[in-house]
Design an enzyme around this catalytic site. Structure first.
Site, PDB file in Angstrom:
ATOM      1  N   ASP A  95      34.486  40.204  34.114  1.00 44.94           N
ATOM      2  CA  ASP A  95      35.191  41.462  34.393  1.00 44.94           C
ATOM      3  C   ASP A  95      34.639  42.574  33.513  1.00 44.94           C
ATOM      4  O   ASP A  95      34.981  42.684  32.346  1.00 44.94           O
ATOM      5  CB  ASP A  95      36.692  41.245  34.130  1.00 44.94           C
ATOM      6  N   ASP A 124      47.334  47.987  38.756  1.00 47.58           N
ATOM      7  CA  ASP A 124      46.151  47.877  37.905  1.00 47.58           C
ATOM      8  C   ASP A 124      45.983  49.235  37.246  1.00 47.58           C
ATOM      9  O   ASP A 124      45.567  50.193  37.874  1.00 47.58           O
ATOM     10  CB  ASP A 124      44.932  47.527  38.769  1.00 47.58           C
ATOM     11  N   LYS A 175      43.307  55.253  28.331  1.00 47.17           N
ATOM     12  CA  LYS A 175      43.656  53.846  28.113  1.00 47.17           C
ATOM     13  C   LYS A 175      42.978  53.309  26.857  1.00 47.17           C
ATOM     14  O   LYS A 175      43.488  52.408  26.195  1.00 47.17           O
ATOM     15  CB  LYS A 175      43.216  53.032  29.324  1.00 47.17           C
ATOM     16  N   GLU A 199      43.960  41.178  32.879  1.00 48.17           N
ATOM     17  CA  GLU A 199      43.156  41.603  34.026  1.00 48.17           C
ATOM     18  C   GLU A 199      42.281  40.500  34.614  1.00 48.17           C
ATOM     19  O   GLU A 199      42.288  40.296  35.833  1.00 48.17           O
ATOM     20  CB  GLU A 199      42.322  42.828  33.650  1.00 48.17           C
TER      21      GLU A 199
END
Lengths: 568, 597
Positions: A169, A6, A69, A146
């Protein structure tokens, strides 16, 4: 052995599938999460990754990179001291560290991995993530969305059920919502939507802005621009937000130029400040429900994933939205990595997972730009013509036929876009294909455009003119891919970077944290921390492991006294 | 049916409308046709699965319909709150995780909120159903609904959104009040394009209609005058404008097209009689500039003949009378063509009985007969009679060609037989011209040559208008090329020609090339035309400069020269006209980056 990674905005984790279950792999500090941070120690030239790097964020902002990211797939270069790094390279450093942890844990080399990406990552960002894996010397077996990963972690225990559930999420930088269905050992993603600019960082920002207002003119404008101060405020906001998880009131304090600035936040105040962000969470949820043709009442569970869902504020909002409590079945921080491990197990055809199949969807619409003739023969350009609709089950391949618009048109240009708007100008441009067509009357030449979206979320475009038999293929983002020699050069360069020795990680992290605390505090407290730091450095030079361990524990205890246990 | 079977083969079950069975079969197959290993196989399976599911659901829906036929849209209109399970669910889970008091409190308050919301919805419905439209009370009731706390729960939100979407889509004044606020509140207009289904779709359409209507009603709008003309009963003023103002006609046509295409709802606000009148009026064929040119040119040629003959002292008819006669004859032929040939044809098409074969092909027979008649004219007639004959034959020919153009324009070539019939206008005159030349009747064959010219122009016209099918284009090409070749051959071979036979031949060829090119749009042809134009112009100038030969013996040759010059001029003119968009519709510049779905 395939591992699941992850690769998060704030924290990353690595897990593997073993003996019929997924388990997380601890890093050198014994933590299950590794902060996605990279820092360069200019004196020794060493690269630090993880907690030690994050602690240096506020003390050495110019030498530390976090949240890279968010820039994946862009050409942005982050400068750490004299060296420039692309987001891929920074991610590769984090990945390398995670792989090292896994190798130590397993005692065998690891070369294959499943890496998770936000569902809303576009083609460029996915490609960049894959490149990051390759730069870290990994064979990226699969890019997994994800929320899908989180759903896998949750759903793998509910396989016998026939049910629908929603994965909510909310990570550090992105927000994804997926609706899933389980039946007969099939885990099917029904719809996946999101907002890729909503996350925990935005909640921090709310606190930072309010703090800025409260401080007012007490800090001069020039100082406000100082990166060190900014980082301190950001870190303080993060701590305050986490503090609000457990207590109804928290004091955000920042030390700057021998002055302490404090601002008190209550949970109610935070709620009011964040009401705009909470509203923004509703739209993707509604859209996911609409796309999957479901009513909120039909969902069996609401699964919360991502560190930011720990906030009581978010949990309350979700409870209100669905009229019931969200599930606590998975750990919001670990679910994604565990799901990636499950996927790795699926990929390796583990016996325990033999009867499970996962199907995912393409979360956004893909198409090309066209012109249209409206009434009165007027031409309207810049129209988006969808080819693969949002929430199509992947792998998918769809063909659309277009025709020329003018007589004797010489070529057809097909700009490729991703997005939901009717006007291409509001969508994201992914690339362009051009193909020559033979001269003919308007509308007589047909052009077949085939979009193939593979299981990793990578798009391939194939254009075919039946009249001439000519074909053009395009794998999107080709233009920005590094050439092979350049790629191997960058890879070699990364490998040459001097890494901080793994076994000294703990000491390094403790020292970095102490340095930050030293800067954050004033007066006696500061002196006290300084003394402890000196002592610890002195002991480190003597290189007696037992003594060092003892001293480190002592130092950390001191630090815990001042600012509470470190968060991860 | 073949598709049917392949679905079930893919799923490895026998045809079924049981959703559970289909899903089970899909799940079973999925473990064999794994998406990771066999993407193609998976796609086929997935397609089969989706189709099967779709059928199953459709069948279930049909069963439902037949079971409860009276359950129309009204039945589910007013169900803003789906009270059944969501609240219970919350209640049951309460015990499981009763640790958080705040959350428990939220849920307890939920039920009260829902009841309150239901009451507000009822109030809104009551306000809407009042006999007179009371905008204020509707808006107040709507705002109350928007402020319901129960909207915080997603299921209530969803069902209320759906309900209001249906209400706002209803086309009546009271419901129109809802449109703007609901669209703004739910943000329906901000929804992206890929949205499969939105509860606000109907409301958005309604809003667009209302917007268009509002804009059309404001006097500043460019189409306001047309809108007023359509909204009111037909006035005398409009009838006059319809006949004499092409601009007005175009405006009305555009407006009607736009309304039909974008907002058919606006039609309800227009006068049905006016719309019907205008639709009929607009769909009738009409003279275009190019059609007029087709008439004017033969007349001009006749006038020219008269002038030349007069100059040569061969004709007893004064040129002015000849020209006037030609003009009047031309106009009469056009009007006659319009009322006797085109309108009946159009009416026939309108009535849906357009298959009459003779109407499509009869013109060719008539033309052939006419040409034969001309060929059989006894020799020894006076030149004046011949002149009148030439004019009348030419004009009737023009009308026929015109008719052909319209017929072809409407039908194209449908059968092989029809296709065959399109050849005579090209071949018959050629044959007759050759015959007459052999028989040595110069005046007659010159007149026939002129007739041929008319046919040629008609063919150009045909080719231009009907060039959408390759077949017509090819026919016109062959006809024109043979015409040009014959002209050139005659010019070279004829002993009556003056000193420049080669020049005339070249002129004809250039002219033919130009005609040909103008029927095409492909690049080499355009290039030919570009060259043909200057060549034609240069020859025209040369020939004009040399002037007509007064020698009686060379009258025929003079006519030849002048005829050639005319063709050149004609081509120059049409080319120029093309360029500036005089005769035909302007061609658009190629836009390289354009595609049509």
């Amino acid at each position: 052995m395939i591992i699941g990674i992850d690769l998060g905005t704030t924290n990353s984790a690595v897990a593997l599938w073993r003996d019929g279950k997924a388990e997380l792999i601890p890093n050198s500090l014994g933590h299950l999460l590794t902060p996605s941070a990279v820092s360069l120690d200019e004196t020794t030239g060493e690269v630090l990754v993880g907690l030690a790097a994050r602690e240096r964020q506020s003390t050495h902002p110019a030498l530390t990179a976090t949240a890279f990211k968010r820039y994946m797939g862009s050409n942005r270069v982050t400068r750490l001291g004299k060296k420039g790094f692309s987001p891929e390279e920074l991610s590769a450093l984090v990945l390398r560290r995670l792989v090292d942890d896994a190798q130590v844990f397993l005692g065998q080399p690891v070369t294959e991995a499943v890496i998770t990406v936000p569902a809303y990552f576009n083609d460029k960002q996915r490609k960049a993530t894959r490149r990051a894996g390759e730069l870290a010397g990994l064979k990226v077996e699969r890019l997994l969305n994800e929320p899908t990963a989180a759903a896998l972690a949750y759903g793998i225990h509910e396989l016998d059920d026939q049910s629908m559930f929603l994965v909510f999420d909310l990570g550090g930088g992105t927000f994804d919502v997926s609706v899933l269905e389980i039946f007969e050992g099939v885990i099917e993603v029904r719809a996946s939507t999101g907002d890729n600019r909503l996350g925990g960082e935005d909640f921090n920002q709310v606190l930072i802005e309010d703090f800025g207002k409260a401080i007012g003119d007490r800090i001069s404008t020039e100082d406000r621009a100082d990166p060190v101060l900014r980082e301190r405020i950001r870190a303080a906001a993060e701590r305050a937000r986490r503090g609000l998880t457990d207590s109804a009131e928290v004091i955000m304090s920042v030390t700057w130029k021998d002055q302490v600035f404090e601002h008190r936040f209550t949970a109610d105040r935070f709620d009011t400040l964040c009401s705009g962000l909470v509203t923004r969470m509703r739209d993707p949820v509604l859209r996911a429900l609409r796309d999957s043709g479901l009513h909120a009442g039909q969902l069996k569970e609401i699964v919360m994933v991502g560190g930011a869902t720990r906030m009581p504020l978010v949990r309350r909002a979700v409870t209100k939205m669905f009229g019931r409590f969200p599930s606590n079945a998975v750990d919001p921080d670990q679910a994604v990595a565990l799901g990636a491990a499950v996927q790795a197990g699926l990929k390796a055809r583990d016996v325990a997972l033999k009867e499970v199949v996962l199907t995912d969807v393409c979360p956004y619409t893909l198409g090309v730009e066209v012109s249209e003739r409206g009434p009165g023969n007027m031409i309207r350009g810049g129209v988006f013509s969808p080819i693969i609709e949002r929430n199509t089950v992947i792998p998918a391949s769809r063909v659309q036929v277009y025709s020329t618009m003018e007589a004797n048109q010489k070529f057809v240009k097909l700009p490729i876009y991703q997005g939901e708007s009717r006007a291409v100008s509001d969508n994201i441009r992914l690339g362009e294909v051009e193909i020559a067509v033979p001269p003919a009357k308007a509308g007589e030449i047909a052009v077949e455009v085939r979009f193939s979206y593979d299981i990793n979320g990578l798009l391939e475009v194939d254009v075919h003119v039946p009249a001439t038999g000519e074909r053009r293929e395009l794998v999107i983002a080709d233009e920005e891919t590094m050439t092979a020699p350049e790629f191997s050069r960058r890879r070699a360069e990364l490998a040459e970077l001097k890494h901080h020795p793994r076994d000294a990680d703990l000491n390094r992290a403790a020292l970095a944290r102490a340095a930050r605390c030293y800067e954050d505090s004033l007066g006696d407290q500061r002196q006290f921390i300084g003394q402890h730091m000196d002592r610890f450095s002195f002991i480190l030079e003597r290189q007696d492991p037992r003594e060092i361990e003892h001293a480190r524990k002592e130092l950390l205890q001191v630090l815990d006294q001042f600012e509470g246990a470190t968060w991860l | 049916m073949a598709v049917d079977r392949s679905i079930w083969r893919e799923l490895a079950i026998s045809p079924s409308t049981d959703e559970r069975e289909i899903r089970r079969a899909y799940a079973r197959r999925l473990k064999i046709v794994h998406p990771e290993d066999d993407p193609q196989g998976f796609q086929a399976l997935r397609d089969a699965y989706e189709q099967a599911l779709h059928r199953a659901r459709h069948a279930a829906w049909q069963d439902l319909q037949s079971a409860a036929p009276e359950a129309g849209p009204d039945a589910d209109l007013h169900q803003p709150v789906d009270e059944d399970q969501p609240a219970d669910r919350g209640e049951t889970r309460l015990d499981a995780v009763a640790t958080d008091d705040v959350l428990a409190g939220e849920i307890a308050r939920d039920q009260a909120d829902r009841t309150e919301h239901q009451r507000r919805c009822d109030a809104l419905l009551a306000a809407l159903n009042r006999p007179t439209v009371d905008e204020e009370s509707i808006l107040n009731a709507l705002i109350d609904v928007f402020h319901s706390r129960a909207l915080g729960a997603l299921d209530t939100h969803q069902s209320t959104e759906h309900w209001l979407g249906q209400l706002a889509a209803q086309r009546s004044p009271a419901f129109a009040v809802l449109v703007e606020p609901t669209v703004a509140f739910f943000g329906w207009d901000r929804r992206p394009v890929g949205e499969h289904w939105s509860p606000g779709l109907g409301a958005l359409q309604h809003r667009e209609d209302l917007d268009t209507l509002k804009r059309l009603r404001s006097p500043g709008h460019p189409a306001h005058a047309s809108f007023v003309a359509l909204a009111k009963p037909m006035r005398f003023k409009d009838r006059v404008a319809a006949r004499f103002s092409p601009d007005f006609r175009k405006q009305i046509g555009d407006l009607l097209a736009r309304i039909d295409y974008e907002t058919p709802y606006v039609l309800n606000y227009l006068n049905p009689n006016s719309i019907a009148w205008w639709r009929q009026h607009l769909s009738r064929p009409r003279f275009g500039l190019s059609s007029l040119a087709l008439v004017i040119i033969p007349v001009a040629i006749c006038a020219l003949i008269a002038a030349v003959q007069n100059g040569a002292g061969r004709s007893t008819v004064p040129p002015l009378i000849m020209i006037a006669g030609g003009l009047i004859g031309g106009l009469l032929s056009v009007l006659a063509g319009h009322y006797f040939l085109i309108l009946p044809r159009w009416r026939l098409l309108q009535s849906g009985r357009s298959s009459d074969f003779w109407i499509s092909c009869g013109w060719a027979v008539a033309a052939a007969g006419l040409v034969l008649l001309a060929a059989l004219v006894p020799p020894g007639l006076s030149d004046a009679t011949t002149g009148v004959l030439v004019v009348s034959v030419g004009l009737i020919g023009a009308a026929l060609v015109w008719w052909a153009a319209i017929v072809l324009d409407n039908d194209g070539f449908k059968t092989r037989l029809q296709w065959l019939f399109t050849w005579p206008p090209v071949f018959l005159p050629l044959w007759i011209v050759a015959q007459s030349a052999l028989l040595g009747r110069p005046m007659l064959w010159v007149s026939l040559w002129l007739l041929l010219l008319l046919f040629a122009m008609g063919a150009v016209h045909l080719a231009r208008r009907a060039s959408s099918t390759p077949q017509t284009r090819r026919t016109a090409d062959i006809g024109l090329i043979s015409l040009a070749a014959t002209g050139a051959a005659l010019a070279l071979a004829s002993d009556v020609l003056p000193s420049a036979p080669l020049a005339v031949a070249v002129l004809y060829l250039a002219a033919a090339g130009g005609i040909l090119a103008s029927a095409h749009q492909s690049l080499p042809m355009l290039r030919i035309r570009r060259w043909a134009t200057p060549i034609g112009v240069v020859f025209l100038a040369l020939v004009s400069f040399s002037g007509p030969d007064t020698d009686v013996q060379t009258t025929g040759s003079t006519l030849f020269v002048w005829g050639g010059a005319w063709i050149g001029g004609l081509i120059a003119l049409t080319t120029l006209g093309d360029r500036i968009g005089l005769f035909v519709k302007k061609k658009k510049k190629p836009r390289p980056r354009s595609l049509a779905a």
